[in-house]
Structure formats: C-alpha cells, structure tokens
Design a protein around this motif. Sequence first.
Motif, PDB file in Angstrom:
ATOM      1  N   GLU A 209      13.847 -39.849 -69.281  1.00 13.87           N
ATOM      2  CA  GLU A 209      15.173 -39.720 -69.882  1.00 13.87           C
ATOM      3  C   GLU A 209      16.028 -40.835 -69.304  1.00 13.87           C
ATOM      4  O   GLU A 209      15.954 -41.091 -68.111  1.00 13.87           O
ATOM      5  CB  GLU A 209      15.818 -38.393 -69.468  1.00 13.87           C
ATOM      6  CG  GLU A 209      15.375 -37.233 -70.287  1.00 13.87           C
ATOM      7  CD  GLU A 209      15.989 -35.918 -69.795  1.00 13.87           C
ATOM      8  OE1 GLU A 209      16.867 -35.937 -68.913  1.00 13.87           O
ATOM      9  OE2 GLU A 209      15.551 -34.878 -70.295  1.00 13.87           O
ATOM     10  N   GLU A 278      22.575 -37.899 -70.975  1.00 15.22           N
ATOM     11  CA  GLU A 278      21.324 -38.435 -71.532  1.00 15.22           C
ATOM     12  C   GLU A 278      21.618 -39.225 -72.805  1.00 15.22           C
ATOM     13  O   GLU A 278      22.143 -38.669 -73.760  1.00 15.22           O
ATOM     14  CB  GLU A 278      20.347 -37.301 -71.844  1.00 15.22           C
ATOM     15  CG  GLU A 278      19.045 -37.841 -72.417  1.00 15.22           C
ATOM     16  CD  GLU A 278      18.159 -36.772 -73.036  1.00 15.22           C
ATOM     17  OE1 GLU A 278      18.109 -35.645 -72.520  1.00 15.22           O
ATOM     18  OE2 GLU A 278      17.517 -37.095 -74.059  1.00 15.22           O
ATOM     19  N   HIS A 281      15.569 -41.197 -74.597  1.00 13.35           N
ATOM     20  CA  HIS A 281      14.423 -40.435 -74.111  1.00 13.35           C
ATOM     21  C   HIS A 281      13.173 -41.078 -74.691  1.00 13.35           C
ATOM     22  O   HIS A 281      13.099 -41.294 -75.897  1.00 13.35           O
ATOM     23  CB  HIS A 281      14.562 -38.982 -74.578  1.00 13.35           C
ATOM     24  CG  HIS A 281      13.730 -38.015 -73.807  1.00 13.35           C
ATOM     25  ND1 HIS A 281      13.954 -36.665 -73.830  1.00 13.35           N
ATOM     26  CD2 HIS A 281      12.675 -38.215 -72.988  1.00 13.35           C
ATOM     27  CE1 HIS A 281      13.068 -36.063 -73.036  1.00 13.35           C
ATOM     28  NE2 HIS A 281      12.284 -36.983 -72.526  1.00 13.35           N
TER      29      HIS A 281
HETATM   30 MG    MG Z   1      15.626 -35.245 -74.391  1.00 17.74          MG
END
Ligand code: MG
Length: 434
Positions: A209, A278, A281
């Motif tokens: 991530e 985040e 990813h």
């Molecule tokens: Mg994710």
Amino acid sequence: MRLSRAFLPTLKETPAEAEVLSHRLMLRAGLIRQTSAGIYAWLPAGQRVLRNVAQIVREEQDRAGAQEILMPTIQSAELWRRSGRYDDYGKEMLRIRDRGDREMLYGPTNEEMVTDLFKAYAKSYRDLPRNLYHIQWKFRDEVRPRFGVMRGREFLMKDAYSFDVTPEGARESYRAMFRAYLRTFARMGLKAIPMQADTGPIGGDLSHEFIILAETGESVVYLHRDLLAFDALANDDMDAKAVMDFWTSRYAATDEKHDEAAWDAIPEAERVSARGIEVGHIFYFGKKYSAPMGLQVAGADGSTVAAEMGSYGIGVSRLVAAIIEASHDDEGIIWPDSVAPFACAILNLKPGDAATDGLAEQLYAAFPGNAVLDDREERAGAKFADADLIGHPWQAVIGPRGAARGVVELKRRATGERVELPLAEAVARIKGAA
Ligand code: MG
Ligand code: ATP
C-alpha cells in the motif's frame, strides 16, 4: 478565466455535513458538489486539478512502459462468473440488468476484463511482458461513503495490469510500478511510503500500500526515518530493484501490521510514527485470474503456461483530497504548482481603472487558459480571501499605485512571501516555478 464570468463558486460558511478538512475545503473552494451519497460532480476548478493529477499518473505510467487503454465502466456478470468473483464480491458491487434482462455490473475493478481482453491476442511468450492501464471511473457501493471524494462510491482510479511469463518477470514488472509510484506521488509534492499490505479480495502474495503522510490521515503508520529522506525524483538513475530493496530493508508498517518487537529494536531517534492516507495499492497475484480464465501462452520450450499477473491501482480522485490534507493552512488550500487548477490568480483591485485594467489584461494574456483574472467589483479583502481559499500557488495583485509604476505584487501562496516585480519578471517567476 475571468471571475466575472466563471463558474468558480466559493462558500463562506463551512458546510455542516463535511467531517474532514479536505472535504470542507473542497466544498468551500467550489471544487465538487455531491449529487447522491458518495457521488460527486466536479466543478471547473476541481476538474482541472483532477485532470492534472491524472496527467502526472499517466506520464509516469507511460515512462515505466505501461500502455494506456480505456475499458468500459459497465461489464458483464458472465465475465466475473468465469473468475469465480461474481458471487464473492458481495454488496459493494452495483449489479444492473439491461433491457434484454442480461446481468451487468458497474466495474469496481478490471482484472477479469483485462485478462479476457489480453487473452484474445496473446499467443506465445513473445507477446509478453506487457502492461496495460486505464484511468476510468469505478463504482463500489461502500457501506459508509464518507469524507467526500476520499471514500466515494463512484471514484476515478488508475489501474494497471501486468502480464509475464515467469514469476521472476512478474516481480520485475512489480518493481517497475513500485518505482513509478514513488515518482508519481513525489511529483505531486507528496511523501508516499510503500508498506507491506494484505492482498484482500484481489488475492496474491506480494502487495504494497502506498500511504502518504498527512496529519489528518485515517491510518497510523510506523517507519524508519531513513525512508523520509529518500527523494524519488533525485534518485532517478537508481534501478527499480535497488529502489525496492532500499524500501523493503527499512521498517515501515501500518497499524494492522505493526510489530512491537521489531519497532523496539530500532533506536528511538530513528523511529517516526505518523498518520497517513492510502493513495495506491499494488499486487502480484500470479495465475489467480489467468488460470481460471484460460489466459495461456506457448512457452519457449513448447509447453503451455498461464500468465503471471499483477495489478496496480492509484486513487486519482482520492489524491485530490489527499493533497489538500497534506497541503493547506487556516485560509485554505495550498496547491503544489504541478496540480494547481491555474498557474496564477490575477487580482485586479480596481476594475475600471485604465492602468490596473491594462496591466491585468497583459498579465492574463501571458497565461492563455491557465490563469484566473479577478475582475469582479468586489472588496480587495474578498478577493484575497477567495484566492487564498482556492489556493492558487501565485497571486498577482494589481492596485492603482503599483500599476502607475508598472509593477505587480506577487504573492507566493505557500510561504506568504511577497515581492514587487515588473510585469515581464512576474511572468518569468510564475512560469519558472511550474
Ligand atoms: Mg487497498
Ligand atoms: P481502501 O482500503 O481505502 O478501501 P481498497 O483496498 O479497497 O481501498 P484498492 O482496491 O486497492 O482499494 O484500490 C486502489 C486505490 O483506489 C486505493 O489505494 C485508493 O486510493 C482508491 N480507492 C479505493 N476505494 C476508494 C473509494 N471508495 N473512494 C476513493 N478512492 C478509493
């Protein structure tokens, strides 16, 4: 864009429904407007930032050798039955029926579609490796859409998919994306930290991530301070393996993966704990889709092998909010030059005055399609407040006294620094920063 005619609506009051700072600022600065829960329309300033963010993502994907395509938002259920994910995906998937009663869906991601697409062309090992990406809207019927575009239901994602013959080849493709991500976020003025992650419903055994550090972020992260010193743009000549080796040799973990013992072993002065969001990813998942969906190619030795695949996502619309979380002050947004909606705002403090009008028009003409001219009959204070709120990296203030001497007052939004310059020098200063 002349403000007297522009659709750049700002709000003085803080909208009650917005819980986080970026959401409040995006509404107040007139970047977005909600149309349904978790679904937003992008207004001109917001759309320009979104486009700039997408363009940086695109340039870095291209530089890393990925090729842009555009797959549809609507997919057939039958495709997802072939991978076995149709039933697994659950309520996050928006399921639709067309007039012929065929089951369709609004894509939450595209592993199935790209596997099927590539399968039609890939025959032998010579057709690999390839990496295909697109920047397209996704829909996930999130249980709790919140924080504006940070967790929307409809959102813009860049998703890339790599196809290799061997696991080692696939790891090389993964590392190329890993490095491209660091450059991508650095160009937006963000510190992104890759962290080992769970693979979730996408599946697979290698995953990171990318978390950008922001005080208001949702996740808590722990990392070695060396990682903060890494400059992805300055280390351009480092190969992808060296970059990934550097990052994986130092401690970095999210709350869920945090290892107290390993953390305690790091000298206290070298530890950093922070909050983050985040924004990307990446996954290596091998034959998870290629095997059930029959994406096989003839190997060099005549045998048949299923492709080794990875997928790589970036939350393009989430990034707009994340950049604001990382870059703002009490007055509003502070856009990095690379993604700002306009290169500068020109504040004409006395519209109708021949000298200020003349200078403002000249400056405006130096930035075709890329400047805002505040030509409204408004108080100076209101003009300053709007320019600070929207966060233009430069403000060129033109008042009667300066105009009489042919100078503009240039203000740098990020530092508050002001300098008086003749027109040509002001233009050069603004262009030099972009
Ligand atoms: Mg994710
Ligand atoms: P999260 O853990 O935040 O729910 P995810 O793991 O479901 O994200 P991925 O499938 O990895 O998301 O999608 C790739 C990227 O798309 C994420 O890193 C994130 O930046 C973005 N993204 C995912 N879900 C959303 C959403 N609901 N709204 C905006 N962006 C999103």
